[in-house]
Design an enzyme around this catalytic site. Structure first.
Site, PDB file in Angstrom:
ATOM      1  N   PRO A 174      27.360  37.631  55.993  1.00  0.00           N
ATOM      2  CA  PRO A 174      28.341  36.549  55.810  1.00  0.00           C
ATOM      3  C   PRO A 174      28.809  36.390  54.370  1.00  0.00           C
ATOM      4  CG  PRO A 174      26.521  35.803  57.189  1.00  0.00           C
ATOM      5  CD  PRO A 174      26.126  37.143  56.642  1.00  0.00           C
ATOM      6  N   GLU A 232      16.932  35.641  60.214  1.00  0.00           N
ATOM      7  CA  GLU A 232      17.553  34.717  59.278  1.00  0.00           C
ATOM      8  C   GLU A 232      18.334  35.434  58.166  1.00  0.00           C
ATOM      9  OE1 GLU A 232      18.702  31.142  57.606  1.00  0.00           O
ATOM     10  OE2 GLU A 232      17.830  31.607  59.564  1.00  0.00           O
ATOM     11  N   ARG A 255      40.317  54.277  64.217  1.00  0.00           N
ATOM     12  CA  ARG A 255      41.664  54.496  64.741  1.00  0.00           C
ATOM     13  C   ARG A 255      42.656  54.881  63.648  1.00  0.00           C
ATOM     14  NH1 ARG A 255      45.309  50.623  65.175  1.00  0.00           N
ATOM     15  NH2 ARG A 255      45.685  51.024  67.385  1.00  0.00           N
ATOM     16  N   ASP A 266      51.154  48.851  63.410  1.00  0.00           N
ATOM     17  CA  ASP A 266      50.253  47.775  63.795  1.00  0.00           C
ATOM     18  C   ASP A 266      50.468  46.540  62.938  1.00  0.00           C
ATOM     19  OD1 ASP A 266      49.023  49.182  65.776  1.00  0.00           O
ATOM     20  OD2 ASP A 266      47.348  49.845  64.552  1.00  0.00           O
TER      21      ASP A 266
END
Length: 247
Positions: free
Chosen positions: A90, A117, A154, A169
């Site tokens: 994160p 954790e 991709r 895209d």
């Protein structure tokens, strides 16, 4: 490209990596992926423990450094050479299309998928890149790794059937993709814009560019602050704003 994934739950990747674009890329030998259960590298022969309580107290368990370091040492012995080692975390850099494009230029990527954790901080000594999908927390790094791998793969030459598909895209040029339609031209009274059926490719390209700007302006105006628009795009965006203000 070669991709190695270190995970406690390798079976999570089976269906994802065997299907669709990623599966076909491996069949065509454009991609080589191996998922390794790093629990096998634990020095706890009896229980194969990979986590422990944090020093100083706190909630939850942390991944121990030993199994990860051992797995990486074995990988380096089997596959020597430069690697991008990616930690799904994160606190990492927020993932976007530009990050995927950067990763797609590498020959060898290694993903470390955490659980519990968090990580023992010393694991970061192995890492070249820390990546986060966004401002939320997943149960583990596996889902994040799947997203990053799919987005990156991709972009590899030859992976998509149409080489120009990735160029059009959303986010490839910093903007959202324009609306698209297929047959029939009239579905339940909903019509395909006439400009797309008149065969004038210049007008079609202009319509697509304008509608890309419109969609970005309406849905993700923050993206417009990050791109440098051409003079033509600035003109089209001004038209969009006038049209939307008149509604």
């Amino acid at each position: 490209m070669r991709i190695d994934v270190l995970s406690l739950f390798p079976s999570m990747f089976t269906g994802v990596f065997e299907q669709s674009i990623i599966g076909k890329a491996q069949e065509r030998h454009l991609l080589d992926i191996e998922v390794t259960d790093f629990r096998a590298y634990s020095d706890d022969v009896k229980h194969h423990t990979v986590d422990d309580y944090p020093y100083g107290g706190g909630e939850g368990m942390l991944l121990k450094p030993q199994p990860i370091f051992a797995a990486m040492a074995d990988l380096e012995q089997k596959q020597p050479g430069p690697k991008r080692v990616i930690l799904l975390d994160p606190a990492g850099k927020k993932f976007d299309q530009s990050v995927a494009a950067d990763l797609s230029a590498s020959d060898h990527l290694v993903f470390i998928c955490g659980h519990y954790e968090g990580y023992d901080e010393r694991i970061r000594h192995l890492v070249t890149d820390e990546i986060s999908l966004g401002d939320y927390v997943l149960t583990g790094g596996e889902l994040g790794a799947m997203v990053v791998i799919d987005t990156t793969v991709r972009l590899l030459p030859g992976v998509l059937g149409n080489e120009s598909s990735a160029d059009n895209d959303s986010f490839s040029d910093g903007l959202l993709e324009h609306p698209q339609y297929t047959r029939p031209a009239d579905f339940n009274g909903m019509q395909v814009p006439p400009v797309l059926t008149n065969g004038n490719h210049q007008l079609i390209a202009q319509w697509q560019e304008k509608e890309s700007l419109r969609r970005t302006y309406l849905r993700r105006p923050d993206l417009l602050q990050k791109v440098t628009l051409t003079e033509q795009q600035q003109k089209l965006l001004a038209e969009v704003k006038t049209e939307e203000d008149a509604k």
